[in-house]
Write an enzyme that holds these catalytic residues in place. Structure first.
Site, PDB file in Angstrom:
ATOM      1  N   CYS A  93     -14.252  -4.892  -6.048  1.00  0.00           N
ATOM      2  CA  CYS A  93     -13.485  -4.596  -5.086  1.00  0.00           C
ATOM      3  C   CYS A  93     -14.532  -4.052  -3.729  1.00  0.00           C
ATOM      4  O   CYS A  93     -15.046  -4.944  -3.090  1.00  0.00           O
ATOM      5  CB  CYS A  93     -12.435  -3.413  -5.386  1.00  0.00           C
ATOM      6  SG  CYS A  93     -11.147  -3.277  -4.062  1.00  0.00           S
ATOM      7  N   HIS A 191      -9.776  -4.018 -10.975  1.00  0.00           N
ATOM      8  CA  HIS A 191      -9.897  -2.684 -11.306  1.00  0.00           C
ATOM      9  C   HIS A 191      -9.214  -2.341 -12.886  1.00  0.00           C
ATOM     10  O   HIS A 191      -9.064  -3.570 -13.533  1.00  0.00           O
ATOM     11  CB  HIS A 191      -9.249  -1.459 -10.616  1.00  0.00           C
ATOM     12  CG  HIS A 191     -10.000  -1.528  -9.127  1.00  0.00           C
ATOM     13  ND1 HIS A 191     -11.220  -0.552  -8.822  1.00  0.00           N
ATOM     14  CD2 HIS A 191      -9.552  -1.814  -7.844  1.00  0.00           C
ATOM     15  CE1 HIS A 191     -11.372  -0.764  -7.448  1.00  0.00           C
ATOM     16  NE2 HIS A 191     -10.436  -1.568  -6.930  1.00  0.00           N
TER      17      HIS A 191
HETATM   18  N1  GLN Z   1     -11.422  -0.088   0.839  1.00  0.00           N
HETATM   19  C1  GLN Z   1     -11.298  -1.566   0.325  1.00  0.00           C
HETATM   20  C2  GLN Z   1     -10.106  -2.063   0.767  1.00  0.00           C
HETATM   21  O1  GLN Z   1      -9.138  -1.376   0.901  1.00  0.00           O
HETATM   22  C3  GLN Z   1     -11.809  -1.489  -1.127  1.00  0.00           C
HETATM   23  C4  GLN Z   1     -10.620  -1.055  -2.120  1.00  0.00           C
HETATM   24  C5  GLN Z   1     -11.131  -0.697  -3.480  1.00  0.00           C
HETATM   25  O2  GLN Z   1     -12.105  -0.795  -3.812  1.00  0.00           O
HETATM   26  N2  GLN Z   1     -10.010  -0.704  -4.185  1.00  0.00           N
HETATM   27  O3  GLN Z   1      -9.955  -3.366   0.634  1.00  0.00           O
END
Ligand code: GLN
Length: 242
Positions: A93, A191
């Site tokens: 992510c 995740h």
């Molecule tokens: N902040 C980033 C987004 O919202 C990554 C989020 C994350 O790592 N879950 O896209």
């Protein structure tokens, strides 16, 4: 045999169970008598990266990503060299977004990436949240990868994806692509954490690292009944046929 697993910014990039990926890699190595050294790396704990076998970078809030990026840019060259040299990278992510050129966050800030790949991520209205099932393109058996995604950023690229989306959003909710693969570098939005319920993916990373370091071409099999029970339960609950 031993592997050095670098955990990049564990204090700032660790969302939705990402730490479980490190635990999983470590445990699956130990079950096979392979020593796994976990080496945390962060702003106040800089250690040389050259000797790393596996690099793990988890997801982050926009706040965390804004802190990490200026520090990470100092390591752009070495990380690019390591990826070219077929070191194993798993970037989830926010970590995946960092491998690209830019991330425009929800507030419109332009967060620079490592520019190892030329893709862009843009935070668009509404977050892409939920359970996700993809079909991996690495030829791993089973074909499915299961996880959980929660991101505002939409990533667009022409790289080889890690998977084709069956359920969920993936890179951008539009083109059916999830993640990206280049050599032994994998970026993904999964995740959950990803590896404990996708043991085939975990072993793929371990084998790639052992192959690069020791020329090993096969891993000792483990009893994965519990892990695949978790994997199949996700398929049962969220498959499109349901
Ligand atoms: N902040 C980033 C987004 O919202 C990554 C989020 C994350 O790592 N879950 O896209």
């Amino acid at each position: 045999m031993e592997l050095k697993i670098y955990h990049m910014y564990p204090d700032l990039l660790n969302l939705y169970g990402d730490l479980g990926n490190i635990t999983c890699l470590c445990q699956r190595c130990e079950w096979r008598g392979i020593k796994a050294h976990i080496i945390p790396f962060s702003k106040d704990r800089e250690v040389p990266l050259e000797e790393g076998d596996i690099f793990f970078m988890g997801g982050g809030s926009d706040w965390g990503q804004n802190i990490v990026f200026s520090h990470l840019l100092g390591y752009q060259r070495i990380m690019e060299e390591l990826i070219e040299d077929e070191a194993v990278f798993l970037s989830i992510c926010g970590g995946y977004q960092f491998l690209g050129a830019t991330y425009i966050d929800a507030a419109g800030n332009k967060v620079r990436g490592l520019e190892i790949f030329d893709y862009e991520t843009v935070s668009e209205g509404g977050r892409l949240i939920g359970n996700i099932i993809t079909k991996n393109v690495l030829g791993l058996e089973p074909e499915t990868l299961v996880g959980f995604e929660n991101h505002g950023g939409r990533t667009y690229h022409d790289q080889k994806p890690l998977g084709r989306v069956m359920v969920g959003y993936g890179n951008n909710g539009k083109d059916q692509k999830e993640g990206m693969v280049y050599k032994n570098c994998i970026g993904t939005y999964l995740h959950g954490p990803l590896l404990p319920k996708n043991p085939h993916m975990a072993d793929h990373l371990i084998l790639k690292a052992l192959n690069r370091k020791y020329g090993l071409s096969k891993l000792q099999l483990l009893d994965d009944r519990l892990e695949y029970a978790a994997h199949h339960r996700v398929l049962e609950l969220y498959s499109p046929t349901k």
